[in-house]
Scaffold this active site. Structure first.
Site, PDB file in Angstrom:
ATOM      1  N   PRO A  53      -4.993   8.716   5.044  1.00 41.86           N
ATOM      2  CA  PRO A  53      -4.908   8.518   3.591  1.00 41.86           C
ATOM      3  C   PRO A  53      -3.462   8.453   3.130  1.00 41.86           C
ATOM      4  O   PRO A  53      -2.952   9.393   2.528  1.00 41.86           O
ATOM      5  CB  PRO A  53      -5.637   9.734   3.032  1.00 41.86           C
ATOM      6  N   CYS A  54      -2.827   7.358   3.395  1.00 39.65           N
ATOM      7  CA  CYS A  54      -1.412   7.226   3.044  1.00 39.65           C
ATOM      8  C   CYS A  54      -1.220   7.318   1.530  1.00 39.65           C
ATOM      9  O   CYS A  54      -0.132   7.575   1.059  1.00 39.65           O
ATOM     10  CB  CYS A  54      -0.873   5.906   3.576  1.00 39.65           C
TER      11      CYS A  54
END
Length: 107
Positions: free
Chosen positions: A59-60
């Site tokens: 989940p950048c």
DNA sequence: AAACTGACTTCTC
DNA sequence: GGAGAAGCCAGTT
């Protein structure tokens, strides 16, 4: 030792750490860099996010600047999409920045 | 192996 | 608080 142990690249370590960020929380590049081993690798962390081969796994969008400011993220409408995703997870925002006081990943 | 680039951070003015 | 500059690291060419 088994030699089939791939050499863990810096990015690999980063992906592992970022993947551990709980929902509704965010982490700064510097913090991830520190968890990766060196607090000065924040820049390298950003590069790893850019290539980010494991999109839903990493989940950048939960990775923000040192001030909780949304930077990077060329996907969708850029930081706008990023903000929308964070809001959907319950992250507290203040203007265009994340309220790190409440939503920063507490390690 | 050297040079360049980049989704960073911090300092100073 | 905004603008500019320097430092640092890893990956790519």
């Amino acid at each position: 030792m088994s030699s089939h142990q791939k050499k863990m690249t810096f990015c690999g370590c980063v992906y592992t750490i970022v993947a551990k960020i709980p929902k509704g929380k965010v982490a700064t590049y510097g913090q991830i860099a520190r968890l990766a081993g060196n607090p000065k690798t924040a820049r390298a962390v950003g590069m790893c996010m850019k290539i980010n081969p494991f999109v839903p796994r990493v989940p950048c969008h939960r990775v923000v600047g040192s001030d909780g400011r949304l930077i990077g993220f060329s996907a969708g409408k850029g930081v706008k999409t990023k903000k929308d995703m964070l809001l959907a997870e319950g992250v507290q925002f203040r203007n265009d920045s994340v309220d790190l006081l409440q939503s920063q990943w507490n390690t």
